[in-house]
Enzyme design. Structure first.
Site, PDB file in Angstrom:
ATOM      1  N   ASP A 218       0.863  -1.187   0.000  1.00 63.62           N
ATOM      2  CA  ASP A 218       0.000   0.000   0.000  1.00 63.62           C
ATOM      3  C   ASP A 218       0.902   1.240   0.000  1.00 63.62           C
ATOM      4  O   ASP A 218       2.034   1.161  -0.470  1.00 63.62           O
ATOM      5  CB  ASP A 218      -0.963  -0.059   1.206  1.00 63.62           C
ATOM      6  CG  ASP A 218      -2.267   0.669   0.927  1.00 63.62           C
ATOM      7  OD1 ASP A 218      -2.211   1.857   0.582  1.00 63.62           O
ATOM      8  OD2 ASP A 218      -3.347   0.065   1.055  1.00 63.62           O
ATOM      9  N   HIS A 241       2.203   2.050  -3.221  1.00 56.11           N
ATOM     10  CA  HIS A 241       1.263   2.981  -3.843  1.00 56.11           C
ATOM     11  C   HIS A 241       1.764   4.425  -3.793  1.00 56.11           C
ATOM     12  O   HIS A 241       1.024   5.354  -4.050  1.00 56.11           O
ATOM     13  CB  HIS A 241      -0.118   2.860  -3.187  1.00 56.11           C
ATOM     14  CG  HIS A 241      -0.780   1.539  -3.427  1.00 56.11           C
ATOM     15  ND1 HIS A 241      -2.051   1.238  -3.012  1.00 56.11           N
ATOM     16  CD2 HIS A 241      -0.336   0.419  -4.075  1.00 56.11           C
ATOM     17  CE1 HIS A 241      -2.362  -0.016  -3.379  1.00 56.11           C
ATOM     18  NE2 HIS A 241      -1.336  -0.514  -4.008  1.00 56.11           N
TER      19      HIS A 241
END
Ligand SMILES: *[C@@H]1O[C@H](CO)[C@@H](O)[C@H](O)[C@H]1NC(C)=O
Length: 392
Positions: A218, A241
């Site tokens: 993430d 991310h």
């Protein structure tokens, strides 16, 4: 009263106060409380007891964790303490229970709360999260997981040289803190591990993240509401991310994000590079005074992105317009390669458009060609070399 004895007493006190022998840190080994570096013995109580001793002491204390593998359930390093100089020196590895159900419903695995003046140096924290990730990725009903290391309502904290591995949920969370320095840390988890953000900061002021390498499933760093005076420098991110301010504006009333500097960062194969993300919902939140400087993108899907239309499953976003006001965001010296055609996307709110976006010396390519840019409700200026050409 006789003057001489008083004088001697005074001199003695001054001598003691300045003497290195008296002021040397008290050394507390977790082994003396029964912790065992065998990877099997549950050392939770031993760590808690060593902490209690350090916390109750009025002189500086060092808790030492020697080499080897220590099996630990949830440990709360709780304050307030009498001590404002506690060093937790970890030479070994702390290992979470392999069965994710043991701590998977507790919010945190290791948590420091209401403390001041704590340094965590070295060590590996192994969250053993892969069992929970498989559960989540298979769409089953699973516990949400525990954050590996949480700093809550604390101040004057240093985390140095730590390696956090395979967290169940976020690796490090800084919540409600002042003056926190995180340096030389390494964060490692699979690129497909769900919600394993590297470092999440919220409701905190004066947090510095330096010289770190983060690869996860993430956000490498995520910045939540109420973050002010955040400094991120010399961070390598990937997989992951990207570095993200947001998600913000989920709530109607929300403290803003102000004074964020992100400089000298490298993104390798990440989903995003430098991102600001807000819910498409009414909110009084804001983002102001952000500097993104000296970033290198290598094959990044969305190198520069402001997305004010975040609304997972298109639920609960009346009108789809974000109330979060974004202003004063500078992108300076950003270059490298995009994995998609649109390398710069400013998708701002029609209710509160972005203002004061500044771009200076940006060069992003896609397939060896200039990449594209797209703007919605974004106002600002561009100077120096700009590729893709500015849509501001
Ligand atoms: C943000 O930075 C400015 C300029 O350095 C400073 O005046 C202001 O107090 C900072 N804001 C917060 C919330 O600390």
């Amino acid at each position: 009263m006789a003057l001489l004895p008083l004088l001697i007493t005074l001199l003695f006190i001054i001598f003691c106060a300045s003497s290195p022998f008296v002021r040397a840190a008290q050394l507390i080994s977790v082994l003396s409380y029964g912790a065992r570096p065998d990877g099997k013995t549950d050392s939770t109580k031993a760590f808690a007891a060593a902490w209690s001793q350090a916390c109750a002491s009025t002189q500086p204390a060092t808790i030492s964790v020697p080499k080897g593998s220590f099996s630990l359930g949830q440990v709360r390093f709780q304050g307030p303490c009498k001590n404002t100089a506690i060093l937790l020196r970890i030479d070994g590895t702390l290992v979470a229970p392999s069965d994710y159900k043991v701590i998977g419903s507790a919010q945190n695995w290791l948590i420091f709360e209401h403390v001041s003046g704590v340094t965590l140096s070295g060590g590996t924290l192994d969250g053993q999260g892969s069992g929970l990730w498989s559960c989540k990725n298979s769409g089953k009903d699973c516990p949400s997981g525990a954050t590996t290391l949480s700093l809550s309502n604390s101040k004057n904290i240093v985390i140095s040289g730590l390696h956090s591995l395979n967290s169940q949920l976020f690796h490090i969370v800084v919540n409600g803190c002042r003056n926190v320095r995180i340096q030389g840390v390494k964060i490692t988890a699979s690129g497909t591990s769900p919600n394993t953000d590297g470092i999440h900061v919220q409701l905190s002021s004066g947090v510095t993240i330096l010289n770190s390498k983060i690869g996860t499933g993430d956000d490498c760093v995520s910045v939540g509401p109420g973050t002010t005076n955040l400094w991120i420098e010399n961070v390598v991110c990937g997989p992951g991310h990207g570095i993200s301010i947001g998600s913000l504006g989920r709530d109607l009333k929300e403290p803003g994000v102000q004074n964020v500097t992100v400089k000298t960062v490298t993104f390798i194969g990440t989903q995003n590079g430098l991102r600001i993300k807000t819910w498409g919902r009414p909110s009084n939140g804001f983002v102001k005074n952000v500097l993104f400087q000296h970033a290198i993108m290598t094959n990044v899907q969305n190198p520069i992105v402001i997305d004010q239309n975040y609304c997972p499953d298109n639920k609960n976003c009346p009108g789809q317009a974000s109330g979060v006001k974004i202003s004063g965001v500078t992108y300076q010296d950003i270059h490298g390669t995009s994995a998609t055609k649109v390398a710069v996307r400013f998708d701002c709110s029609k209710r509160s458009p972005c203002t004061g976006i500044r771009m200076e010396n940006v060069r992003l390519t896609y397939n060896n060609q200039p990449a594209g840019a797209s703007c919605n409700n974004a106002d600002g200026t561009a100077s120096g070399f700009i590729q893709p050409s500015s849509c501001l």
